[in-house]
Design a protein around this motif. Sequence first.
Motif, PDB file in Angstrom:
ATOM      1  N   SER A 165      17.387  -4.154  43.066  1.00  0.00           N
ATOM      2  CA  SER A 165      18.389  -5.409  42.755  1.00  0.00           C
ATOM      3  C   SER A 165      18.831  -6.350  43.113  1.00  0.00           C
ATOM      4  O   SER A 165      19.369  -5.939  44.282  1.00  0.00           O
ATOM      5  N   PRO A 166      17.977  -7.531  42.399  1.00  0.00           N
ATOM      6  CA  PRO A 166      19.034  -8.889  43.684  1.00  0.00           C
ATOM      7  C   PRO A 166      20.634  -8.919  43.232  1.00  0.00           C
ATOM      8  O   PRO A 166      20.790  -8.679  42.377  1.00  0.00           O
ATOM      9  N   VAL A 167      20.672  -9.904  44.229  1.00  0.00           N
ATOM     10  CA  VAL A 167      22.758 -10.044  44.130  1.00  0.00           C
ATOM     11  C   VAL A 167      23.074 -11.173  44.911  1.00  0.00           C
ATOM     12  O   VAL A 167      21.965 -11.656  45.448  1.00  0.00           O
ATOM     13  N   ILE A 168      23.638 -11.982  43.955  1.00  0.00           N
ATOM     14  CA  ILE A 168      23.889 -13.224  43.793  1.00  0.00           C
ATOM     15  C   ILE A 168      25.820 -13.256  43.706  1.00  0.00           C
ATOM     16  O   ILE A 168      26.191 -12.762  43.294  1.00  0.00           O
ATOM     17  N   GLU A 169      25.747 -14.120  44.852  1.00  0.00           N
ATOM     18  CA  GLU A 169      27.249 -14.991  44.835  1.00  0.00           C
ATOM     19  C   GLU A 169      27.048 -15.747  44.740  1.00  0.00           C
ATOM     20  O   GLU A 169      26.390 -16.785  46.070  1.00  0.00           O
ATOM     21  N   GLY A 170      28.146 -17.072  43.620  1.00  0.00           N
ATOM     22  CA  GLY A 170      28.309 -17.900  44.089  1.00  0.00           C
ATOM     23  C   GLY A 170      29.692 -18.433  44.969  1.00  0.00           C
ATOM     24  O   GLY A 170      30.378 -17.743  45.729  1.00  0.00           O
ATOM     25  N   ALA A 171      30.239 -19.607  45.059  1.00  0.00           N
ATOM     26  CA  ALA A 171      30.719 -20.064  46.229  1.00  0.00           C
ATOM     27  C   ALA A 171      32.421 -19.485  45.464  1.00  0.00           C
ATOM     28  O   ALA A 171      32.993 -19.238  44.575  1.00  0.00           O
ATOM     29  N   LEU A 172      32.564 -19.446  46.672  1.00  0.00           N
ATOM     30  CA  LEU A 172      34.568 -18.106  46.597  1.00  0.00           C
ATOM     31  C   LEU A 172      35.161 -19.782  46.468  1.00  0.00           C
ATOM     32  O   LEU A 172      36.447 -19.434  45.588  1.00  0.00           O
ATOM     33  N   THR A 173      35.763 -20.934  46.440  1.00  0.00           N
ATOM     34  CA  THR A 173      35.482 -22.220  46.045  1.00  0.00           C
ATOM     35  C   THR A 173      35.461 -22.965  45.697  1.00  0.00           C
ATOM     36  O   THR A 173      34.500 -22.818  45.133  1.00  0.00           O
ATOM     37  N   GLY A 174      35.945 -24.247  44.228  1.00  0.00           N
ATOM     38  CA  GLY A 174      35.312 -25.063  43.675  1.00  0.00           C
ATOM     39  C   GLY A 174      35.122 -25.987  44.789  1.00  0.00           C
ATOM     40  O   GLY A 174      35.009 -25.888  45.942  1.00  0.00           O
ATOM     41  N   ILE A 175      34.211 -26.725  43.969  1.00  0.00           N
ATOM     42  CA  ILE A 175      33.858 -27.934  44.371  1.00  0.00           C
ATOM     43  C   ILE A 175      34.024 -29.074  44.226  1.00  0.00           C
ATOM     44  O   ILE A 175      33.747 -29.218  42.575  1.00  0.00           O
ATOM     45  N   SER A 176      34.666 -29.298  45.060  1.00  0.00           N
ATOM     46  CA  SER A 176      34.908 -30.938  43.957  1.00  0.00           C
ATOM     47  C   SER A 176      33.844 -32.023  44.049  1.00  0.00           C
ATOM     48  O   SER A 176      32.806 -32.709  44.935  1.00  0.00           O
ATOM     49  N   VAL A 177      33.599 -33.221  42.928  1.00  0.00           N
ATOM     50  CA  VAL A 177      32.898 -33.670  42.753  1.00  0.00           C
ATOM     51  C   VAL A 177      32.944 -35.261  43.708  1.00  0.00           C
ATOM     52  O   VAL A 177      32.127 -36.058  43.962  1.00  0.00           O
ATOM     53  N   THR A 178      33.967 -35.656  44.204  1.00  0.00           N
ATOM     54  CA  THR A 178      34.240 -35.995  45.465  1.00  0.00           C
ATOM     55  C   THR A 178      34.048 -36.156  46.501  1.00  0.00           C
ATOM     56  O   THR A 178      34.046 -37.108  47.552  1.00  0.00           O
ATOM     57  N   LYS A 179      33.025 -35.060  47.266  1.00  0.00           N
ATOM     58  CA  LYS A 179      32.890 -34.144  48.037  1.00  0.00           C
ATOM     59  C   LYS A 179      31.536 -34.902  48.722  1.00  0.00           C
ATOM     60  O   LYS A 179      30.742 -34.893  48.013  1.00  0.00           O
ATOM     61  N   GLN A 180      31.505 -35.622  50.405  1.00  0.00           N
ATOM     62  CA  GLN A 180      30.393 -36.255  50.545  1.00  0.00           C
ATOM     63  C   GLN A 180      29.584 -34.481  51.108  1.00  0.00           C
ATOM     64  O   GLN A 180      29.939 -33.859  51.047  1.00  0.00           O
ATOM     65  N   GLY A 181      28.245 -35.004  50.612  1.00  0.00           N
ATOM     66  CA  GLY A 181      27.205 -34.683  51.146  1.00  0.00           C
ATOM     67  C   GLY A 181      26.834 -32.694  49.835  1.00  0.00           C
ATOM     68  O   GLY A 181      27.654 -32.946  49.106  1.00  0.00           O
ATOM     69  N   LEU A 182      25.890 -32.364  50.194  1.00  0.00           N
ATOM     70  CA  LEU A 182      25.789 -31.099  49.670  1.00  0.00           C
ATOM     71  C   LEU A 182      27.117 -30.137  49.723  1.00  0.00           C
ATOM     72  O   LEU A 182      27.490 -29.961  51.239  1.00  0.00           O
ATOM     73  N   SER A 183      27.341 -29.225  49.164  1.00  0.00           N
ATOM     74  CA  SER A 183      28.277 -28.159  49.050  1.00  0.00           C
ATOM     75  C   SER A 183      27.073 -27.154  48.757  1.00  0.00           C
ATOM     76  O   SER A 183      26.036 -26.790  48.020  1.00  0.00           O
ATOM     77  N   LYS A 184      27.573 -25.355  49.240  1.00  0.00           N
ATOM     78  CA  LYS A 184      26.707 -24.545  48.961  1.00  0.00           C
ATOM     79  C   LYS A 184      27.225 -23.607  47.638  1.00  0.00           C
ATOM     80  O   LYS A 184      28.756 -23.444  47.228  1.00  0.00           O
TER      81      LYS A 184
END
Length: 602
Positions: A145-164
């Motif tokens: 069965s596949p396993v998914i893991e989300g980002a451990l920290t929040g992502i800010s809308v003000t951050k430049q570029g792509l985020s994992k």
Amino acid sequence: MAFFPRAFLLLFHILLVRSVLGKVKLTMVDNLEVYLGDSASIPCHYSFTDIEKEPSFFMIQWFVKAAGNGTRVRIYYADVSQQVIDNNTDYSGRIEVKLEEKEAILVIRKVQLSDEREFFCQVNGLAAGTNESRTNLRVFHPPESPVIEGALTGISVTKQGLSKVASCEVRNGFPKPNITWYKNEKYLTPVPDKANILILVTRESSGFYSVQSTLDYKVEKEDKNSLFLCEVSFAVPGAIRTTNTRAINITVHYPTTTMKLWKELPQGLVKEGDTVKLGCQGDGNPPPHVIFNRGQEPNKVLNSSGNILTLTSVSRKDSGVYTCRPLGVDESSKVKGEMELAVHYLDPAFVVPKDSEMMLRGEELTATCNALSSLPTSTVWYKDRKKVGQGHTLHLTDASYQTSGEYKCEVTVPSLPALRTSGSVHIIVQGSPEMEGGEQEVQLEEAVGRTVNLSCKAVGHPRPSISWTIAGSQSWKEIVNQAHEDSVNSVVSIEVTSDVSATCNASNDMGTEAKIYHIKANPRIMKFPEGRGIIIVVIILCLLLLAFLGSILYFLHKKSKLPCKFTKEKTATDDVEKKTNAKPETTPLNIPNSEKKGPNDQ
């Protein structure tokens, strides 16, 4: 030495086959798909064409393409006299060939990943020619069965570029599985400056494939409720299957403007003793640290874990208005969540009369059963597990001994079935003994010498005692004496020698009751033996009856009155014999009179 004749014969067959070609027809499937560990059956159907009759001698051989170099290795040989599984191959201990009508079926047990090769079936019919065909064996193993893991920290809308945003991994599949990403059930594709997907494929030492995919994403405020998941597709025999991971939500950082407070557990109404979980969530990200208060104590901060307030074993005192607000925000601020919690309850049942109650036969009694509750209740009365009443009040009228027993009331809350309580009262009905069976005097008639059993059962409270008075027989005894809570049962055995009068007396502190048996002894009533004796008597009677009938028939024969006679010629000897045996007749002989005579009267 036996090798050389066989080798010569094989060489002769090959040379003969090369002289005539194209008269052997083979039919095989192009591809055969099986699960890892299963058995694979590869059929090879052959027929001979363009010949008058089928050859009496032909050979069947199976080959497999070797891994790596592409050469062929023989794994099986058969002709009309023998079947040989070749030694020192990968299949020496795992195959068998089933030879059926014009078909050779290669069976491979416990299929391995290395078995994903081409298998060749060759049929040599000598003069009929030779031919071969192949089947490509494909092996499948569904991945974990596949396993998914989300980002451990929040992502800010003000951050430049792509985020994992998340990573997805699926392990140990064959052939290689594929991973696809979805956002809110919509397929995601790489878009410059918006989304990018990285794929890493690993071939494990076991031969299985593991695939890892990473999603990089440019988040916006509208993504605060977005759900991301990955879908894994993999091949199985004859189909393509898919499986999804759980959906995950990403955390988008932006200021908090509103708060929401809700009850997570339990579902539905809350009762005393439950564990209650209240959740609080602000619309800002990162989620603000929240504090909880009760309306009755607005300045007291309740202990919580993150944005969850857990109340264990709640009682009615925990009812009230609860609020949550961001840490550091004044209590007068409008940025807060609010809800009212109602804890429902049902107190123990209170029964009147309590415990037990004495009644006299014929009296009436009213019992009540109540329980304090925050919700409407329903009450049902039971006795011996049978429903005897509905409602808080139970009326008992004209009490009898059947009225005695334990009455249980069950109080429930229809809108919250888990809330229930019960109580009971034990009713005891007092009175003089009462005989079971109805009649107080019983008339019986029995054969002299016979033994009869007389029973007497009485109920009452206090429990009665039974005594017997027997007149007319000196041979009697009590064979049963059983006592229960409010009843007693007695059985006596009496030998009837003359007229008998048996009196059963039941008495307690409340009075007495009697039952009388009058037994008339009749010497004319035949006393039949029991068991085998009855069978003997029947046999004797039958024998006597047969003897009686035989004597009648004999008498009628002598008097020539039988209804059926034998006819023969009359001779002089017959006349002499008739005169000699003749007796003087006085009166005519009639059958009814003869039937009334017994065998001893003839």
